[in-house]
Design an enzyme around this catalytic site. Structure first.
Site, PDB file in Angstrom:
ATOM      1  N   GLU A  22       0.849  -1.198   0.000  1.00  0.00           N
ATOM      2  CA  GLU A  22       0.000   0.000   0.000  1.00  0.00           C
ATOM      3  C   GLU A  22       0.883   1.247   0.000  1.00  0.00           C
ATOM      4  O   GLU A  22       2.055   1.188   0.388  1.00  0.00           O
ATOM      5  CB  GLU A  22      -0.922  -0.001   1.222  1.00  0.00           C
ATOM      6  CG  GLU A  22      -0.176   0.077   2.539  1.00  0.00           C
ATOM      7  CD  GLU A  22      -0.794   1.046   3.528  1.00  0.00           C
ATOM      8  OE1 GLU A  22      -1.234   2.140   3.115  1.00  0.00           O
ATOM      9  OE2 GLU A  22      -0.823   0.709   4.722  1.00  0.00           O
ATOM     10  N   LYS A 156      -4.354  -0.278  13.194  1.00  0.00           N
ATOM     11  CA  LYS A 156      -3.692   0.933  13.678  1.00  0.00           C
ATOM     12  C   LYS A 156      -3.897   1.080  15.184  1.00  0.00           C
ATOM     13  O   LYS A 156      -4.987   0.826  15.690  1.00  0.00           O
ATOM     14  CB  LYS A 156      -4.287   2.164  12.996  1.00  0.00           C
ATOM     15  CG  LYS A 156      -4.057   2.190  11.521  1.00  0.00           C
ATOM     16  CD  LYS A 156      -4.483   3.501  10.918  1.00  0.00           C
ATOM     17  CE  LYS A 156      -5.986   3.626  10.758  1.00  0.00           C
ATOM     18  NZ  LYS A 156      -6.358   4.697   9.816  1.00  0.00           N
TER      19      LYS A 156
HETATM   20  N1  PSU Z   1      -1.815   2.228   9.727  1.00  0.00           N
HETATM   21  C1  PSU Z   1      -0.856   3.103  10.079  1.00  0.00           C
HETATM   22  N2  PSU Z   1      -0.669   4.188   9.284  1.00  0.00           N
HETATM   23  C2  PSU Z   1      -1.427   4.421   8.180  1.00  0.00           C
HETATM   24  C3  PSU Z   1      -2.446   3.480   7.833  1.00  0.00           C
HETATM   25  C4  PSU Z   1      -2.588   2.411   8.639  1.00  0.00           C
HETATM   26  O1  PSU Z   1      -0.174   2.939  11.077  1.00  0.00           O
HETATM   27  O2  PSU Z   1      -1.218   5.407   7.491  1.00  0.00           O
HETATM   28  C5  PSU Z   1      -3.307   3.720   6.622  1.00  0.00           C
HETATM   29  C6  PSU Z   1      -3.496   2.453   5.796  1.00  0.00           C
HETATM   30  O3  PSU Z   1      -3.326   2.803   4.455  1.00  0.00           O
HETATM   31  C7  PSU Z   1      -4.930   2.051   6.056  1.00  0.00           C
HETATM   32  C8  PSU Z   1      -5.564   3.411   6.216  1.00  0.00           C
HETATM   33  O4  PSU Z   1      -5.489   1.333   5.001  1.00  0.00           O
HETATM   34  O5  PSU Z   1      -4.624   4.110   7.016  1.00  0.00           O
HETATM   35  C9  PSU Z   1      -6.935   3.359   6.848  1.00  0.00           C
HETATM   36  O6  PSU Z   1      -7.462   4.641   6.839  1.00  0.00           O
HETATM   37  P1  PSU Z   1      -9.014   4.860   7.203  1.00  0.00           P
HETATM   38  O7  PSU Z   1      -9.105   4.567   8.662  1.00  0.00           O
HETATM   39  O8  PSU Z   1      -9.274   6.302   6.889  1.00  0.00           O
HETATM   40  O9  PSU Z   1      -9.762   3.888   6.367  1.00  0.00           O
END
Ligand code: PSU
Ligand code: MN
Length: 301
Positions: A22, A156
């Site tokens: 990603e 996360k």
């Molecule tokens: N985990 C991290 N840093 C990030 C992400 C995840 O520690 O930047 C990113 C990944 O790309 C994940 C996204 O798919 O955040 C999810 O964002 P949202 O909660 O807005 O869907």
């Protein structure tokens, strides 16, 4: 509109191991220049295991699979790069804007191209208070319907991990410990939440992916690989850092996709850079594990 770059297309034709990566974590999840270092370490780890890295991003009207080193540098510079999740792909390719793909968008694109495995740091999930705000990452639904295995260190750190596991169960996503019986807490090796399934080798992981396909189950598998022990942090320390960052975000009234980038900054500052060190180490290790699983998967085909 899905632009599988020639090196990736060739590897897929030959049935060689390919790992999708990603790019949101590069453009929006890590500060410069550590983000570029993270991308380079992930790509190098995949290659060391004999697989081909294929970072995904939206560029000039296409969803590109296998962006070049120069393109990774521009993604790391981050200026004018949107955060692209599944719902954004049509609009961004139509306007020709650049976008870094989340786990959801990356898995979707990988699945379309026939790539079976991807790596990330932590997936998105259910935010704290998500039962009211409905801030639930599209990552969960996408993994539930796209046949791509995701290697991660859990979700996360800023999320509600228990609610995230509940949502994954609802969506039918197998959550499998990779060498562990508990759900990792991203910066810490364990969240204290138990997992019912585990594998201890790339071969076992590949066999589970194969079984998922043979049963006709539509979605992916979430392999949860704890952060490397040398850099992992203490769970209580992580929790203290995260709750104070979450309070700050609430006070600012942040919502939706702005929340994560806002939260990650103070964590790095308050921990004197230790969260960043863990983040880079686990990204590299997850890329390595994904490459091993991809190699096992391609030798079974
Ligand atoms: N985990 C991290 N840093 C990030 C992400 C995840 O520690 O930047 C990113 C990944 O790309 C994940 C996204 O798919 O955040 C999810 O964002 P949202 O909660 O807005 O869907
Ligand atoms: Mn979100």
């Amino acid at each position: 509109m899905i632009d599988v770059r020639p090196e990736v297309a060739k590897a897929l034709d030959l049935g060689a191991a390919v790992v999708a990566l990603e790019s949101t974590v590069i453009s929006h999840g890590l500060p410069s220049p550590r983000n570029l270092e993270a991308a380079e370490r992930m790509e190098a780890a995949v290659r060391e295991e004999g697989a081909l890295p294929a970072m995904v991003a939206v560029l000039r009207g296409s969803v590109v699979i296998g962006v070049s080193a120069e393109e990774i540098t521009s993604l790391a510079e981050g200026a004018g790069i949107a955060k692209a999740t599944t719902r954004d792909l049509a609009a961004l390719t139509a306007s020709g804007s650049a976008g870094a793909t989340t786990v959801a968008a990356t898995a979707f694109a990988a699945g379309r191209a026939g790539i079976h495995v991807m790596a990330t740091g932590g997936i998105g999930g259910v935010h704290r208070g998500g039962e009211r705000s409905m801030d639930i990452s599209a990552d969960l639904a996408e993994i539930g319907r796209t046949p791509v295995a995701v290697v991660c260190s859990g979700a996360k750190a800023v999320l509600d991990l228990s609610l995230t596991l509940e949502a994954l169960e609802t969506l039918g996503v197998p959550v499998v410990g990779y060498g562990t019986g508990s759900f990792p807490a991203f910066y810490a090796r364990s969240s204290g939440l138990g997992l019912e399934h585990r594998v201890d080798s790339p071969e076992e992981a590949a066999a589970l992916i194969a079984r998922q396909r043979r049963l006709g189950l539509p979605g992916g598998v979430l392999f949860c690989n704890p952060p490397p022990a040398e850099t992992a942090m203490d769970p209580a320390e992580v929790e203290a850092l995260v709750s104070s960052a979450v309070r700050a975000a609430e006070e600012k009234g942040l919502r939706g996709k702005e929340v994560t980038p806002f939260l990650l900054d103070p964590l790095a500052t308050e921990s004197a850079g230790r969260t960043l060190a863990v983040n880079l180490a686990l990204l590299e290790d997850n890329a390595r594990v994904a490459a091993r699983i991809a190699a096992s998967t391609s030798s079974m085909d």
